[in-house]
Design a protein around this motif. Structure first.
Motif, short mmCIF file in Angstrom:
data_model
loop_
_atom_site.label_atom_id
_atom_site.label_comp_id
_atom_site.label_asym_id
_atom_site.label_seq_id
_atom_site.Cartn_x
_atom_site.Cartn_y
_atom_site.Cartn_z
N LEU A 67 0.81 -1.22 0.00
CA LEU A 67 0.00 0.00 0.00
C LEU A 67 0.84 1.27 0.00
O LEU A 67 0.49 2.25 -0.66
N VAL A 68 1.93 1.27 0.73
CA VAL A 68 2.78 2.46 0.78
C VAL A 68 3.28 2.81 -0.62
O VAL A 68 3.20 3.96 -1.07
N GLU A 69 3.77 1.82 -1.34
CA GLU A 69 4.27 2.05 -2.68
C GLU A 69 3.13 2.42 -3.64
O GLU A 69 3.26 3.33 -4.47
N TYR A 70 2.02 1.70 -3.51
CA TYR A 70 0.89 1.97 -4.41
C TYR A 70 0.35 3.39 -4.21
O TYR A 70 0.15 4.14 -5.18
N TYR A 71 0.07 3.76 -2.95
CA TYR A 71 -0.45 5.10 -2.69
C TYR A 71 0.54 6.18 -3.11
O TYR A 71 0.16 7.21 -3.68
N GLY A 72 1.82 5.95 -2.80
CA GLY A 72 2.83 6.95 -3.16
C GLY A 72 2.91 7.16 -4.66
O GLY A 72 2.93 8.29 -5.15
N ARG A 73 2.94 6.07 -5.42
CA ARG A 73 3.05 6.17 -6.87
C ARG A 73 1.78 6.77 -7.49
O ARG A 73 1.84 7.67 -8.33
N THR A 74 0.62 6.29 -7.03
CA THR A 74 -0.65 6.74 -7.61
C THR A 74 -0.90 8.22 -7.34
O THR A 74 -1.20 9.01 -8.25
N PHE A 75 -0.75 8.63 -6.10
CA PHE A 75 -1.16 9.98 -5.75
C PHE A 75 -0.09 11.02 -6.05
O PHE A 75 -0.41 12.20 -6.22
N SER A 76 1.16 10.62 -6.14
CA SER A 76 2.15 11.58 -6.64
C SER A 76 1.90 11.85 -8.13
O SER A 76 2.03 12.99 -8.60
N ARG A 77 1.50 10.81 -8.87
CA ARG A 77 1.19 10.99 -10.29
C ARG A 77 -0.02 11.89 -10.49
O ARG A 77 -0.04 12.73 -11.39
N LEU A 78 -1.04 11.73 -9.64
CA LEU A 78 -2.24 12.56 -9.77
C LEU A 78 -2.03 13.96 -9.20
O LEU A 78 -2.50 14.96 -9.77
N SER A 79 -1.35 14.06 -8.06
CA SER A 79 -1.27 15.33 -7.35
C SER A 79 -0.31 16.31 -7.99
O SER A 79 -0.54 17.53 -7.91
N ALA A 80 0.77 15.82 -8.59
CA ALA A 80 1.76 16.75 -9.13
C ALA A 80 1.17 17.66 -10.21
O ALA A 80 1.25 18.90 -10.11
N PRO A 81 0.55 17.13 -11.29
CA PRO A 81 -0.07 18.03 -12.27
C PRO A 81 -1.25 18.80 -11.70
O PRO A 81 -1.49 19.94 -12.09
N SER A 82 -1.99 18.18 -10.78
CA SER A 82 -3.12 18.88 -10.18
C SER A 82 -2.66 20.11 -9.43
O SER A 82 -3.29 21.18 -9.49
N LEU A 83 -1.55 19.98 -8.70
CA LEU A 83 -1.04 21.10 -7.92
C LEU A 83 -0.63 22.26 -8.82
O LEU A 83 -0.85 23.44 -8.49
N VAL A 84 -0.05 21.94 -9.98
CA VAL A 84 0.32 23.00 -10.93
C VAL A 84 -0.92 23.76 -11.37
O VAL A 84 -0.94 25.00 -11.40
#
Length: 688
Positions: A67-84
């Protein structure tokens, strides 16, 4: 299983192109569709359920889901462009949005960052609609919120089932998925029948679209059609996806059963996938332009809406023409490519950036902007509250010679050094009275509930009155409170959105709204008959209302007859009815008011009373009250039009104060100055 069936694992090329097509359709309908929705988001949710479940099940069965790896990979991918995009939206807010929208926009930025925007939209009682000046620049983030919530809960649930069910993991998951999907669809049917805006955004009503995709992922190996049928299913599915927005009104119908049109289309495309078929839609979905748009579809979806809303505020346009729409699409595409190239792809391909550091970064990308927004909202709210409090104190001090008082020939106007300080101090937009006033206001509750609250002294009052109507009656609560206190009256209040005391059924576009008003009126009449202590009734409703006519009655005659029929049910016919004529409808569309009238007021200040005024005949409407009074021998009409209009025009600013909150509701500060004159006329109508 058929020898040419799609394997449980492995890439299905049609999905990438279909996902890109779905999100591009969303963008094009937002730009050119005039408020219609494409069904592309529904397709996107179904594909998300399919892809996420297909991937997670394989990893759970292999024992390598962390879960740590899955959540980290999934939400960094979604959050990075969203934050921009969220940062860019904050800049658009400061540069072009009116300050009245800053608090709500900041709340929505924070909610978007933590995947809760759909719940913020529900909490704010916002409805999904066409692009316009009053639309949220972030309303499209609601679907990303639903997707994010699914990606948080679903993998944890799968791991739990793997522990509990063990060897029966896949069958157990299939049963749970099917049951949850069915329950969600039933829930969507129920909520949609009573509150469509809530249904549109609710995570529970949307799960079935994700769940159908998940169910197909689990059952794909056993439901493969024959080879000759697959191309037909693929083209049929693609046709359903593309046609959905043209055929269906998704805002009114989704996520009810009609959402099966685009969702089912997406699933048919998957079922029709065949690696060796020359007749299926794979070739079309893999053309280079569509592959390019599919690659950048996520950031394209993020960018287009805030750019569109920013353009509308900057130009004052109601909607973009085709040239502006093309420019916005091209700009969104360019920004999406840059975001994909320099933000999204580096985050996805970062191999050394794994485990807890990646998860911590993903959490920070969500929480830091959310916390910053909480602080910013608090400061903006504090500043606006301080400004309005200071202005309200000034209004109280000068109430006898500003606002409505300046329309009284016997009242000399005040001389104010900085007139714009009062005009500009109050934010626009009407909201239902809160606090204890909410107890006597019926709106979104189900079933309908009549509530009554009391204004004025608790004991020793000389009159007991009942004030009732729609929001145009309820907006008067502050004025009624002043009148009650100053004259020693008790005024009980009961109101419902879009409804008033009338024996005729309301004319509404939705049958449910008619039924709700009818039920509220039934409860009101029952209350009136069981409370004979009232020695007078104050009735007021919007002049935009209409009721069902009988025979050859025109609109006004029908309203008047229905009002008089309702008043005849009061237990003591000697108790007078005071019918207060509705205020002018300066602008019936709040978006147009925000786009055209508010800038005129801001530019001209107190001179807006002349520059921005409109002709009386354009803003005054007959609400049927005069016709009703003629039918009831003990009814009196109170017409306050001379406090809103001159002989020829009706201004939006009178005596240094904005008259309207949204074009058709009266502003709070203006009501403060209107209350004494309204009280005098009510007292005269009652014979005091």
């Amino acid at each position: 299983m058929h020898s040419e069936a799609v394997p449980r694992a492995g890439r299905i090329p049609e999905i990438h192109g279909l996902r890109g097509l779905a999100l591009v359709l969303v963008v094009l309908f937002h730009l050119f569709g005039n408020g219609r929705v494409s069904g592309g988001v529904d397709v996107f949710l179904a594909l998300t359920g399919f892809l996420v479940t297909r991937s997670l099940v394989g990893r759970v069965e292999r024992g390598d889901l962390r879960l740590v790896e899955y959540y980290g990979r999934t939400f960094s991918r979604l959050s990075a462009p969203s934050l921009v995009v969220l940062a860019a939206t904050a800049a658009i807010m400061v540069l072009v949005l009116p300050q009245a929208m800053w608090q709500s926009t900041l709340r929505e930025i924070g909610a978007s960052a933590v995947y809760l925007l759909n719940w913020e939209m529900i909490h704010s009682q916002l409805a999904y609609g066409a692009a316009g000046p009053s639309a949220s620049p972030l309303q499209h983030f609601w679907s990303l919120a639903v997707q994010g919530q699914f990606m948080i809960v679903w993998p944890a649930l799968l791991l739990l089932l793997a522990v509990v069910a063990r060897k029966w993991f896949r069958p157990t998951l299939a049963v749970v998925t099917v049951l949850a999907t069915a329950a969600s669809l039933v829930f969507a049917l129920h909520v949609g029948a009573v509150d469509q805006p809530l249904s549109y955004f609710h995570s529970g009503t949307r799960f079935w679209e994700l769940g159908l995709g998940a169910a197909l992922a689990l059952l794909l190996g056993w439901v493969q059609p024959t080879g000759a049928l697959r191309p037909v299913l693929g083209w049929l599915g693609l046709g359903l996806v593309v046609s959905s927005g043209f055929v269906l009104d998704g805002v009114a119908l989704f996520p009810g059963p009609w959402a099966l049109w685009p969702v089912g289309g997406a699933l048919l495309v998957i079922l029709g996938s065949a690696p060796d078929s020359a007749w299926g839609p794979r070739g079309l979905l893999e053309v280079a332009p569509l592959r390019f748009l599919a690659d950048i579809s996520f950031p394209l979806y993020l960018w287009h809406w805030p750019l569109l809303i920013g353009y509308l505020h900057l130009t004052g346009a109601q909607r973009p023409d085709w040239v502006a729409a093309v420019v916005i699409f091209a700009t969104s595409t360019a920004l999406a490519w840059l975001t994909h190239r320099f933000v999204e792809r580096p985050v996805v391909t970062a191999r050394r950036f794994t485990g807890r550091p990646r998860l911590a970064t993903a959490v920070a990308l969500a929480l830091v902007p959310a916390l910053l927004c909480v602080v910013a909202v608090d400061r903006v709210a504090a500043h606006q509250t301080a400004v309005e409090a200071e202005a309200e104190a000034e209004v109280e001090r000068l109430a006898g010679c500003i606002g409505a008082a300046t329309m009284d020939p016997g009242t000399p106007p005040c001389e104010i050094e900085d007139a714009s300080s009062l005009v500009d101090a109050f934010s626009t937009g009407y909201s239902d009275p809160g606090g204890s006033a909410a107890d006597c206001w019926s709106n979104r509750e189900r079933p309908v509930r009549l509530g009554v609250c009391s204004l004025g002294p608790e004991t020793g009052y000389t009159r007991t009155l009942l004030a009732t109507g729609d929001s145009h009656s309820h907006q008067m609560l502050s004025a009624y409170q002043r009148i009650a206190q100053e004259r020693g009256w008790r005024i009980d209040v009961a109101g419902r959105a879009g409804c008033h005391w009338n024996a005729r059924p309301m004319l509404k576009s939705v049958q449910e709204s008619i039924d709700l008003c009818t039920e509220w009126n039934r409860q009101l009449e029952e209350y009136v008959r069981s409370h004979p202590e009232y020695d007078g009734y104050l009735v007021l409703h919007s002049s935009k209302q209409s009721v069902q006519a009988v025979g050859d009655e025109d609109r006004t005659e029908a309203l008047g007859a229905g009002l008089a029929e309702a008043w005849a049910q009061r237990p003591d016919l000697s108790a007078p009815v005071v019918a207060i004529r509705d205020n002018p409808i300066f602008e019936e569309n709040a978006d147009v008011f925000e786009r055209e009238v508010v800038p005129c007021i801001e530019e001209n200040g107190d001179e807006a009373g002349t520059v921005c005024a409109r002709d009386r005949e354009d803003v005054l409407r007959d609400d049927g009250s005069a016709a009703a009074v003629r039918l009831d021998p003990n009814a009196r009409l109170v017409d306050m039009t001379d406090y809103f209009c001159g002989p020829e025009t009706c201004p939006p600013v009178i005596g240094y104060l904005p008259v309207y909150a949204d074009g058709f509701h009266v502003s709070r500060p203006y009501l403060v100055t209107l209350a004494p004159f309204l009280g005098d006329r009510i007292a005269a109508a009652l014979g005091d």
